[in-house]
Design a protein around this motif. Sequence first.
Motif, PDB file in Angstrom:
ATOM      1  N   TRP A   6     -16.924  -3.910  23.677  1.00 20.84           N
ATOM      2  CA  TRP A   6     -18.262  -3.431  23.368  1.00 20.84           C
ATOM      3  C   TRP A   6     -18.437  -1.925  23.528  1.00 20.84           C
ATOM      4  N   THR A  53     -18.906   0.368  20.385  1.00 21.83           N
ATOM      5  CA  THR A  53     -20.192   0.134  19.729  1.00 21.83           C
ATOM      6  C   THR A  53     -21.344   0.648  20.576  1.00 21.83           C
ATOM      7  N   LEU A  54     -21.247   0.476  21.903  1.00 21.36           N
ATOM      8  CA  LEU A  54     -22.299   0.982  22.788  1.00 21.36           C
ATOM      9  C   LEU A  54     -22.424   2.501  22.688  1.00 21.36           C
ATOM     10  N   TYR A  55     -21.292   3.182  22.669  1.00 21.33           N
ATOM     11  CA  TYR A  55     -21.336   4.643  22.570  1.00 21.33           C
ATOM     12  C   TYR A  55     -22.042   5.089  21.292  1.00 21.33           C
ATOM     13  N   VAL A  90     -26.043   2.896  21.240  1.00 23.74           N
ATOM     14  CA  VAL A  90     -26.987   3.181  22.336  1.00 23.74           C
ATOM     15  C   VAL A  90     -27.060   4.675  22.632  1.00 23.74           C
ATOM     16  N   SER A 116     -17.060   8.040  19.590  1.00 20.98           N
ATOM     17  CA  SER A 116     -17.178   6.684  20.131  1.00 20.98           C
ATOM     18  C   SER A 116     -15.818   6.010  20.207  1.00 20.98           C
ATOM     19  N   VAL A 142     -23.006  -9.029  27.248  1.00 16.26           N
ATOM     20  CA  VAL A 142     -23.371  -7.633  27.054  1.00 16.26           C
ATOM     21  C   VAL A 142     -24.479  -7.513  26.012  1.00 16.26           C
ATOM     22  N   VAL A 169     -28.090  -6.043  27.106  1.00 14.31           N
ATOM     23  CA  VAL A 169     -28.512  -4.769  26.518  1.00 14.31           C
ATOM     24  C   VAL A 169     -29.817  -4.946  25.748  1.00 14.31           C
ATOM     25  N   THR A 184     -28.891  -1.258  29.442  1.00 12.38           N
ATOM     26  CA  THR A 184     -27.457  -1.080  29.673  1.00 12.38           C
ATOM     27  C   THR A 184     -27.075  -1.178  31.139  1.00 12.38           C
TER      28      THR A 184
END
Length: 460
Positions: free
Chosen positions: A291, A294-296, A299, A307, A416, A420, A425
């Motif tokens: 994850w 993708t989070l970088y 979000v 990322s 996650v 989220v 987060t």
Amino acid sequence: MTTFVADGGAARATNAALVARLERLPVTRRLMLIRVIVGSATFFDAYTVLAIAFAMPKLVDEWHLSASQVGLILSAGYLGQMVGALVFGWLAERIGRLHTLLITIVLFVSMDIACLFAWSAASMIVFRFVQGVGTGGEVPVASAYINEFIGARKRGRFFLLYEVIFPVGLMFAGIAGYFLVPTYGWKAMFIVGVIPSVLAIPLRWLMPESPRWLASKGRVEEADAVVRKLEDDAVRQGLALPEPVVRPLDPKATARSDWRELFRGIYRKRTLMIWVLWACVYMINNGLVTWLPTLYKQVFKLPLETSLAYGWITSGVGVIASVVCALLIDKVGRKRWYTAAFLAATVPLLVLTALGATTATQVVVLAPIAYAILQTISFSLYLYSAELYPTRLRAIGTGFGSAWLRAGSSIGPLMVGWIVADLGTRYVFTAFAAVALVGGLVTMVFAIETKGRVLEELSP
């Protein structure tokens, strides 16, 4: 139910002599070749597992995926791996390690090709699930196979230097993702996985079957031929070949059994303990590593290249930690290492919670620390699982245990996504810290030490 052959005494004596000859063997070029060949398949198994994580930021934009769809695509492969670990672990006890490995490789390579033609979230979920069946079967069977060639004193280091190839494969997926996805798109990740994976298939014909498995099936002449070939290699290479020290084996060493023995006698506690360890460590690590890219991007709104680079950092530090573990675990011991690692990993996770995980810098510094610590457990649990069971149960016991790896891995990305979306987060890291604490306490109370002990003595 466990049953014994009629000539149990003779069978035990033959098995004891075979084990003694295996235990005294040095690490020859042939054994190194076996490690390389099995490692090549495991490398691309690992690459295949993580390729989707680095393709995902591009897929999110191209297919307009929701957070729930992302979680389902990431989890589908792990659910398939859970099925594969159960099915192929059982099959390896029936038809042998090598035949089973060949089937798993053909399956995950063919589905890698299928992923190139995925057109929607639903199609990718189906292809990743079937691909997971193959990848889930390959590693536990390969682990049982490698363990059955090596003596007690060298087993941990030899096996884990093979197993390091798995986190290297994960790191390679990050490198490929960083350089290929921004320019060539998400399909490039699967193209890279196909070509070298196909080359690994014919290499399977160059390896002998496990002599321990052959002997357990009464195929003593074949087992003897394999061991003699290894002994001849040692002599030709001028390596020391001490006299075999024959130790009496428990009568169960020549017994036949089925999966129900995993839940009887001394194996019941071992089985439940190793399941918890598998589930805990992979719930955290696969939740993080799949994850984070993708989070970088989603979000923290970082550019795609940044990322992917940050995601690669996580895999890279995992490789370094794995090498350190491989070199030291035979000295430290499995139980002590796992207990310390689980408890130590809670620290950076709780610090992230306290800080709020409000910046990408906080996450890219602290999350890889937790991942690296736990990676020393996740990549070495195949060694530990194989040590907990006798030859008649080794592949299926490792397969059943690693099925919980897949369960934890499928739960991690979903968890996650839910946390989220609903809480934020920071609470992802709170949940992961709690899981790590559970793993540490279970290890401390229920794990057994296996370092330096012969497989047949550990598991009669």
